[in-house]
Design a protein around this motif. Structure first.
Motif, PDB file in Angstrom:
ATOM      1  N   LEU A   1       0.806  -1.219   0.000  1.00 20.30           N
ATOM      2  CA  LEU A   1       0.000   0.000   0.000  1.00 20.30           C
ATOM      3  C   LEU A   1       0.843   1.275   0.000  1.00 20.30           C
ATOM      4  N   PRO A   2       1.884   1.399   0.848  1.00 22.51           N
ATOM      5  CA  PRO A   2       2.689   2.632   0.807  1.00 22.51           C
ATOM      6  C   PRO A   2       3.331   2.861  -0.559  1.00 22.51           C
ATOM      7  N   PHE A   3       3.776   1.789  -1.203  1.00 24.66           N
ATOM      8  CA  PHE A   3       4.376   1.944  -2.535  1.00 24.66           C
ATOM      9  C   PHE A   3       3.338   2.449  -3.531  1.00 24.66           C
ATOM     10  N   VAL A   4       2.129   1.875  -3.503  1.00 25.27           N
ATOM     11  CA  VAL A   4       1.064   2.300  -4.419  1.00 25.27           C
ATOM     12  C   VAL A   4       0.764   3.779  -4.235  1.00 25.27           C
ATOM     13  N   GLN A   5       0.684   4.221  -2.983  1.00 17.35           N
ATOM     14  CA  GLN A   5       0.404   5.635  -2.707  1.00 17.35           C
ATOM     15  C   GLN A   5       1.517   6.528  -3.246  1.00 17.35           C
ATOM     16  N   GLU A   6       2.755   6.128  -3.033  1.00 19.36           N
ATOM     17  CA  GLU A   6       3.900   6.908  -3.502  1.00 19.36           C
ATOM     18  C   GLU A   6       3.973   6.918  -5.029  1.00 19.36           C
ATOM     19  N   TYR A   7       3.781   5.750  -5.631  1.00 14.19           N
ATOM     20  CA  TYR A   7       3.865   5.646  -7.085  1.00 14.19           C
ATOM     21  C   TYR A   7       2.765   6.479  -7.748  1.00 14.19           C
ATOM     22  N   THR A   8       1.561   6.444  -7.197  1.00 12.74           N
ATOM     23  CA  THR A   8       0.441   7.204  -7.754  1.00 12.74           C
ATOM     24  C   THR A   8       0.704   8.701  -7.695  1.00 12.74           C
ATOM     25  N   ARG A   9       1.332   9.157  -6.610  1.00  8.68           N
ATOM     26  CA  ARG A   9       1.676  10.585  -6.497  1.00  8.68           C
ATOM     27  C   ARG A   9       2.724  10.975  -7.536  1.00  8.68           C
ATOM     28  N   ASN A  10       3.721  10.113  -7.715  1.00 17.15           N
ATOM     29  CA  ASN A  10       4.844  10.443  -8.597  1.00 17.15           C
ATOM     30  C   ASN A  10       4.524  10.275 -10.080  1.00 17.15           C
ATOM     31  N   PHE A  11       3.567   9.386 -10.387  1.00 16.86           N
ATOM     32  CA  PHE A  11       3.242   9.102 -11.789  1.00 16.86           C
ATOM     33  C   PHE A  11       1.729   9.180 -11.996  1.00 16.86           C
ATOM     34  N   PRO A  12       1.164  10.378 -11.933  1.00 13.31           N
ATOM     35  CA  PRO A  12      -0.293  10.533 -12.030  1.00 13.31           C
ATOM     36  C   PRO A  12      -0.879  10.128 -13.377  1.00 13.31           C
ATOM     37  N   SER A  13      -0.043  10.041 -14.415  1.00 12.92           N
ATOM     38  CA  SER A  13      -0.555   9.672 -15.739  1.00 12.92           C
ATOM     39  C   SER A  13      -0.681   8.162 -15.913  1.00 12.92           C
ATOM     40  N   VAL A  14      -0.221   7.393 -14.915  1.00 12.71           N
ATOM     41  CA  VAL A  14      -0.313   5.936 -14.981  1.00 12.71           C
ATOM     42  C   VAL A  14      -1.539   5.468 -14.202  1.00 12.71           C
ATOM     43  N   ASN A  15      -2.366   4.680 -14.839  1.00 12.25           N
ATOM     44  CA  ASN A  15      -3.517   4.072 -14.177  1.00 12.25           C
ATOM     45  C   ASN A  15      -3.061   2.728 -13.607  1.00 12.25           C
ATOM     46  N   LEU A  16      -2.763   2.703 -12.310  1.00  9.06           N
ATOM     47  CA  LEU A  16      -2.286   1.487 -11.664  1.00  9.06           C
ATOM     48  C   LEU A  16      -3.493   0.679 -11.199  1.00  9.06           C
ATOM     49  N   ARG A  17      -3.772  -0.417 -11.898  1.00  4.81           N
ATOM     50  CA  ARG A  17      -4.941  -1.246 -11.592  1.00  4.81           C
ATOM     51  C   ARG A  17      -4.498  -2.431 -10.751  1.00  4.81           C
ATOM     52  N   VAL A  18      -4.816  -2.382  -9.452  1.00  9.09           N
ATOM     53  CA  VAL A  18      -4.380  -3.401  -8.496  1.00  9.09           C
ATOM     54  C   VAL A  18      -5.543  -4.330  -8.175  1.00  9.09           C
ATOM     55  N   GLU A  19      -5.316  -5.641  -8.297  1.00  9.28           N
ATOM     56  CA  GLU A  19      -6.352  -6.627  -8.026  1.00  9.28           C
ATOM     57  C   GLU A  19      -5.870  -7.638  -6.990  1.00  9.28           C
ATOM     58  N   GLN A  20      -6.830  -8.254  -6.321  1.00  8.30           N
ATOM     59  CA  GLN A  20      -6.535  -9.288  -5.327  1.00  8.30           C
ATOM     60  C   GLN A  20      -6.663 -10.669  -5.953  1.00  8.30           C
ATOM     61  N   GLY A  21      -5.774 -11.577  -5.547  1.00  2.71           N
ATOM     62  CA  GLY A  21      -5.870 -12.943  -6.049  1.00  2.71           C
ATOM     63  C   GLY A  21      -5.035 -13.902  -5.237  1.00  2.71           C
ATOM     64  N   ALA A  22      -5.266 -15.196  -5.450  1.00  8.05           N
ATOM     65  CA  ALA A  22      -4.475 -16.242  -4.794  1.00  8.05           C
ATOM     66  C   ALA A  22      -3.303 -16.622  -5.696  1.00  8.05           C
ATOM     67  N   HIS A  23      -2.352 -17.353  -5.142  1.00  5.10           N
ATOM     68  CA  HIS A  23      -1.100 -17.683  -5.818  1.00  5.10           C
ATOM     69  C   HIS A  23      -1.332 -18.284  -7.211  1.00  5.10           C
ATOM     70  N   GLN A  24      -2.115 -19.350  -7.310  1.00  7.07           N
ATOM     71  CA  GLN A  24      -2.323 -20.019  -8.586  1.00  7.07           C
ATOM     72  C   GLN A  24      -3.102 -19.151  -9.566  1.00  7.07           C
ATOM     73  N   ASP A  25      -4.041 -18.390  -9.054  1.00  4.00           N
ATOM     74  CA  ASP A  25      -4.835 -17.482  -9.887  1.00  4.00           C
ATOM     75  C   ASP A  25      -3.940 -16.404 -10.503  1.00  4.00           C
ATOM     76  N   ILE A  26      -3.030 -15.861  -9.698  1.00  4.82           N
ATOM     77  CA  ILE A  26      -2.106 -14.829 -10.188  1.00  4.82           C
ATOM     78  C   ILE A  26      -1.195 -15.406 -11.263  1.00  4.82           C
ATOM     79  N   LEU A  27      -0.639 -16.578 -10.986  1.00  7.10           N
ATOM     80  CA  LEU A  27       0.268 -17.216 -11.940  1.00  7.10           C
ATOM     81  C   LEU A  27      -0.438 -17.491 -13.266  1.00  7.10           C
ATOM     82  N   LYS A  28      -1.655 -18.030 -13.214  1.00  9.22           N
ATOM     83  CA  LYS A  28      -2.398 -18.346 -14.435  1.00  9.22           C
ATOM     84  C   LYS A  28      -2.671 -17.090 -15.256  1.00  9.22           C
ATOM     85  N   SER A  29      -3.028 -16.001 -14.584  1.00  4.88           N
ATOM     86  CA  SER A  29      -3.344 -14.765 -15.296  1.00  4.88           C
ATOM     87  C   SER A  29      -2.113 -14.163 -15.961  1.00  4.88           C
TER      88      SER A  29
END
Length: 297
Positions: free
Chosen positions: A110-138
């Motif tokens: 979370l702190p990184f996301v907040q910092e990155y969003t402040r520093n790079f406002p033109s980037v749409n950082l889309r963060v999603e929740q998932g489990a290990h196998q779900d993340i790997l498959k995607s």
């Protein structure tokens, strides 16, 4: 086929795949529902395959749809990369899709996301929740730019960048821990083990560790939220395996205690990306910023 395909068809396909509803896909794209329906029908005609099963509760991809999704994501990603490159050669912009476990997001990311969003406002950082196998498959299906997983998948088609070692502990209420200390760990055979589900790496690791301690998980409860898991354990409704940092406040207040197992458990979380994925300037910049942040963490 290539002469018949249009970018808007791919956008409609992905919106329907993710929203599982023609109406929600239309709202997401700013179309009326009938436009999405027409685009999907045109795609199915071009491909010569049915891409979605239509059910009263929504839609699900057919086997052909699952195959098509891999190429749809690659098409949209390539288009976005081209747009970024043409718009600005030096300034990150566009969308980054990343998926990770809820516990890592809440305690580390979370702190990184907040910092990155402040520093790079033109980037749409889309963060999603998932489990290990779900993340790997995607990541393997090109549906994500990046994933963060608690263990190296050790696959030839995945690049793994270690970012942090995490200590994991078994926790229970003070009353249950006191019983374990006085009677023995065997009483946990009659307790509920609470986790994010059998597909979660924490769950499978816990089962193995408990087995070595002579404990068999007979009753398990699956919850998607770390906060719900902690609150139920605090109430004495079972025990769980969680990152130690995630229960820092509960340990300090005495609401939770660490179960006295001899095995030390730790995972090395890392950033993963498909080896063959063409990374845009924005994706390369994001990766550099994230690895730099955790190196200094």
């Amino acid at each position: 086929m290539i002469n018949s395909l249009e970018g808007r068809f791919f956008q409609a396909f992905i919106a329907l795949l993710e929203e599982k509803s023609f109406s929600r896909a239309g709202e997401r794209l700013g179309y009326v529902q009938s436009t999405v329906t027409t685009h999907i029908q045109q795609l199915e005609k071009i491909c010569g395959q049915k891409l979605f099963h239509r059910f009263p509760r929504g839609v699900e991809p057919t086997e052909a749809g699952k195959v098509f999704s891999k190429y749809a994501y690659q098409y949209v990603h390539l288009s976005e990369s081209l747009k970024e490159s043409m718009n600005d050669m030096n300034q990150p912009c566009g969308t980054i899709n990343i998926r990770l476990q809820e516990s890592f997001f809440l305690t580390r990311m979370l702190p990184f996301v907040q910092e990155y969003t402040r520093n790079f406002p033109s980037v749409n950082l889309r963060v999603e929740q998932g489990a290990h196998q779900d993340i790997l498959k995607s990541v393997l299906d090109y549906a994500l730019d990046f994933g963060i997983v608690p263990q190296n998948p050790e696959r030839h088609d995945i690049l793994f960048y270690p970012i942090m070692e995490e200590t994991i502990v078994f926790v229970a209420s003070e009353d249950l821990v006191r019983k374990v200390e006085s009677v023995g760990a065997q009483i946990l055979n009659d307790e509920v083990f609470i986790s994010n589900g059998t597909s979660c790496l924490y769950h499978t690791t816990a089962v193995d560790v408990l087995k070595n301690e002579g404990i068999v998980v007979k009753d398990a409860l699956e919850l998607s939220s770390l906060e719900m898991i902690k609150e139920l354990v605090c109430c004495g409704k079972g025990f769980a395996l969680v990152p130690k940092i995630a229960i820092k406040n509960e340990l300090k207040m005495g609401r939770l205690k660490i179960l006295p197992f001899t095995s030390k458990i730790s995972f090395t979380h890392g950033l993963i990306v498909h080896k063959n994925r063409e990374r845009s300037f924005t994706a390369e910049s994001f990766q550099s910023e994230l690895l730099k942040y955790f190196k200094e963490y």
